[in-house]
Design a protein around this motif. Structure first.
Motif: not given
Length: 366
Positions: A264-277
């Motif tokens: 969950x933490x790993x996928x949330x970080x990836x989601x956050x990176x996509x949103x930031x980008x």
């Protein structure tokens, strides 16, 4: 798979907890009676059903006893069995848009499929049982995180679904395909907890551990257990036993919970990176949970196919919204971007390829 894999619904299989799995397998099988290697119970092994009953109660708010659980070889087998048991002369309503292969599974079982439209509040369960609607005996819903649009089924729609099931002797099939992966608040409780006598809760290990395990579970109302067990007996006798015992130990020892939290933490970080980008320049939706985001395309273009063609040129795999509609027509266009499959090291390059694709097609400004 493509060089840069951002297809939806794909977990990062490199996260599989090999060490913990081997430890659980050793514990589960060392000293196990020889009977575990013989023919098993079509419902699934009691150890796994017991462990799942405890886990689903605390993690998903499911009201369940081990006797109500049937283990299947993945979600598709569960859906096919349910279509056989609750289908017949009555149709099954399925979300529109929704995964086309799942519609094929229901039709292959000999059951008619009718579309149930989705809006900003989720599936239009308020239309079930209304005048002019076909005779529907069951409805398949993704209430926790609608696929592919991404919204959570609104409370009033949940109540409408339950009211319909009670008034029309209907069955709600709750596809909880990614219920563990919610990022912005606590996981939404299962719909099953509202009406356990009318809801079949279906979960799977495909997103949390890996599709290769072929393990899923149904929590059935008491009145459906024997019919489903009989149908499963004629399909494969029983699901593979040693994997069930290993998963039971993994859950009972809470290693499964720890693994889910880590993912969950790993996928949330990836989601956050996509949103930031991308989030300032494209319309991302469905990002509160799951392993994918929906990118809505502007009405003036480009088309889905134009973006997919350019993505292929960059070695990028994406999903598209178009095939998810029950019938072709003038539907909203969009792309489904998964962030589960790439490894952590491969993810930045995949996002680069996505940004290049969007710039080249005008989805992103230059």
């Amino acid at each position: 798979p493509p060089k840069h894999d951002l297809r939806p619904g794909q977990p990062d299989v490199t996260t599989f907890p090999t060490t913990a799995w081997l430890r659980s397998a050793r514990r589960a099988l060392t000293g196990a009676p020889a009977a575990v290697y013989g023919y098993g119970d079509p419902r699934g092994h009691l150890e796994l059903r017991t462990a799942l009953a405890a886990y689903l109660g605390r993690a998903r708010g499911v009201r369940v006893t081990p006797a109500q659980i049937v283990i299947t070889s993945g979600y598709v087998q569960a859906l096919a069995l349910l279509a056989t048991v609750v289908g017949g002369s009555r149709a099954i309503a399925m979300e529109n848009p929704g995964l086309p292969f799942h519609r094929d599974v229901v039709r292959h079982a000999g059951t008619r499929v009718v579309p149930l439209d989705v809006d900003e509040l989720g599936a239009r369960t308020d239309r079930l049982g209304t005048a002019g609607q076909p005779d529907v005996g069951a409805v398949v819903l993704t209430p926790g995180h609608q696929y592919p649009m991404g919204m959570t089924l609104a409370p009033q729609r949940r109540h409408a679904a339950v009211d319909w099931a009670r008034d029309h002797d209907g069955v709600i099939i709750e596809d909880d395909y990614d219920g563990e992966f919610r990022y912005d608040r606590q996981p939404v409780g299962a719909l099953q907890g509202m009406a356990p006598d009318h809801v079949v809760f279906v979960g799977t290990a495909s997103k949390t551990l890996g599709p290769a395990l072929r393990l899923a579970w149904m929590v059935l109302p008491d009145r459906l257990v024997e019919s489903v067990v009989e149908a499963k007996r004629h399909v494969d006798i029983h699901s593979e036993t040693t994997t069930q015992l290993t998963l039971a130990d993994l859950i009972a020892g809470h290693a499964y919970d720890r693994h889910v939290r880590s993912c969950r933490l790993r996928y949330r970080r990836r989601r956050d990176v996509m949103v930031e980008r991308l989030g300032r320049d494209v319309a991302l939706s469905g990002i509160a949970a799951g392993l994918q985001a929906l990118v809505r395309l502007p009405s003036q273009g480009p088309t889905e196919q134009e973006v997919l063609n350019r993505a292929t040129a960059y070695g990028l795999g994406l999903g598209e919204l178009g095939s998810h509609w029950h019938e072709s027509g003038d539907h909203e266009q969009g792309l489904i971007v998964g962030y589960g499959a790439p490894t952590n090291s491969a993810y930045p390059a995949a996002l680069d390829a996505l940004a290049h694709t969007f710039r080249a097609t005008g989805v992103l400004s230059k």
